[in-house]
Enzyme design. Structure first.
Site, short mmCIF file in Angstrom:
data_model
loop_
_atom_site.label_atom_id
_atom_site.label_comp_id
_atom_site.label_asym_id
_atom_site.label_seq_id
_atom_site.Cartn_x
_atom_site.Cartn_y
_atom_site.Cartn_z
N LYS A 153 0.66 -1.24 0.02
CA LYS A 153 -0.07 0.12 -0.04
C LYS A 153 0.87 1.21 0.20
O LYS A 153 0.67 2.43 -0.37
CB LYS A 153 -1.02 -0.13 1.15
CG LYS A 153 -1.97 -1.40 1.09
CD LYS A 153 -2.80 -0.91 -0.03
CE LYS A 153 -3.89 -2.17 -0.06
NZ LYS A 153 -4.91 -2.04 -1.46
C1 PLP Z 1 -2.97 -7.08 3.97
C2 PLP Z 1 -3.40 -7.03 2.73
N1 PLP Z 1 -3.17 -7.87 1.67
C3 PLP Z 1 -3.87 -7.89 0.33
C4 PLP Z 1 -4.50 -6.77 0.12
C5 PLP Z 1 -5.22 -6.81 -1.43
O1 PLP Z 1 -4.44 -5.81 -2.24
P1 PLP Z 1 -5.43 -5.11 -3.25
O2 PLP Z 1 -6.41 -4.22 -2.52
O3 PLP Z 1 -4.30 -4.13 -4.04
O4 PLP Z 1 -6.21 -6.09 -3.93
C6 PLP Z 1 -4.62 -5.59 0.84
C7 PLP Z 1 -5.60 -4.39 0.56
O5 PLP Z 1 -6.61 -4.25 0.44
C8 PLP Z 1 -4.10 -5.55 2.40
O6 PLP Z 1 -4.22 -4.65 3.16
#
Ligand code: PLP
Length: 326
Positions: free
Chosen positions: A45
């Site tokens: 993020k």
């Molecule tokens: C710990 C974690 N893993 C995976 C994700 C998934 O990534 P994305 O939001 O880019 O699909 C997120 C975010 O939503 C996350 O905070």
């Protein structure tokens, strides 16, 4: 000559790709992990927070003295708080009363303002954390509401960063890309870039049992009867975010809590890499798809964040036992 970085944001991205020795042997293929915990805020993020704020500045949407607003208690909040601290913005994060003390303390350590909203409020309730964030944005000039589930810059950050990095690090030899889907920003941006380079690449989206995404991908139907509680954080959704670009995801794999969490534990013991529940879910996705991999395949699995944030859950024997995972 001093070769150090000018500030912490210069260390976002360019995360390492690490061969998973034992898993590769076990599955008789070649598995590589893209280690997003190596970002300064310990998750993927950081990439979107850095990109979205830089884009808002370039477009004149945000200027010095401005306010960054988001409705989140997770990694995106931490990354935004980090960017705001460095750049001198006010950061207001709306979250629910479900947030753990540790998570709140991290956000506050970066100087963010954390506002608690009732955890059971429906998204359209004026007291929900979504509504409160939107209202504050409407009332505050020189502010940005990041709204990661509907912000195309979330996808762009990975298109310009994660995708090219994986392409370079694999010398173009990648055959499969496995990534869990939350907002879908990570998988969509990365997959779009990689498929533009190599259309034969298979992209596998990992979703949770209890989320609506897999059925929607297979049938085009948003079936709310699919929604069930689960413990995996950052995987799956009960809405269809506009940041999931389904056209770049070849298949969805649904995973359960227990095997996913156990995959994460196994990784820390066998490869000395601590990842969070979503990293465990991504590994479980690789595991479920193992029959399709050959010895020459180069499988890249993205591990979104660091396990250190889950010491009271995944890495806590008592919690694991209480929930029937051990
Ligand atoms: C710990 C974690 N893993 C995976 C994700 C998934 O990534 P994305 O939001 O880019 O699909 C997120 C975010 O939503 C996350 O905070």
């Amino acid at each position: 000559m001093v070769t150090g970085k000018n500030n912490i944001l210069e260390t976002v991205g360019n995360t390492p790709l690490i061969r998973l020795q034992r898993l590769s042997e076990e599955l008789n293929t070649q598995v590589w992990a893209k280690l997003e915990a190596a970002n300064p805020g310990h998750s993927a993020k950081d990439r979107i927070a850095h990109y979205i704020i830089a884009k808002a500045e370039e477009e004149g949407v945000l200027s010095p003295g401005g306010t960054i607003i988001e409705s989140t208690s997770g990694n995106t909040g931490r990354s935004l708080a980090m960017v705001a601290a460095l750049k001198g913005y006010h950061c207001v994060l709306f979250t629910t009363t479900k947030i753990s003390k540790e998570k709140k303390a991290v956000l506050e350590a970066y100087g963010a303002e954390v506002i608690m909203c009732p955890k059971d409020a429906k998204p359209d309730d004026p007291e929900s954390y979504y509504s409160r964030a939107r209202m504050l944005h409407e009332e505050t000039c020189n502010s940005i509401y990041v709204n990661q589930y509907y912000n195309e810059a979330n996808v762009e950050a990975h298109y310009h960063g994660t995708g090219p990095e994986i392409w370079q690090q694999t010398g173009g030899e990648i055959t499969h890309y496995v990534c869990c889907v939350g907002t879908g920003g990570t998988i969509s941006g990365t997959a779009k870039y990689l498929k533009e380079q190599k259309n034969s690449l298979r992209v596998l989206g990992v979703d949770a049992v209890g989320s609506v995404l897999t059925k929607f991908a297979r049938t085009g139907q948003l079936d709310e009867t699919e929604i069930k509680p689960y413990k995996l954080e950052g995987v799956g959704k009960n809405i269809i975010p506009s940041t999931v670009l389904f056209e770049y995801i070849d298949e969805f794999i649904q995973v359960q809590d227990k095997p996913s969490l156990l995959q994460a534990l196994k990784l820390s013991r066998e490869e000395a890499i601590m990842t969070g529940p979503s990293g465990g879910a991504a590994l479980e996705g690789v595991f479920q798809y193992r029959e399709h991999f050959g010895p020459q395949d180069k499988v890249v699995v993205l591990l979104p964040d660091h396990g250190i944030s889950y010491l009271s859950k995944l890495y806590n024997e008592k919690w694991m036992k209480k929930n029937g995972f051990l």
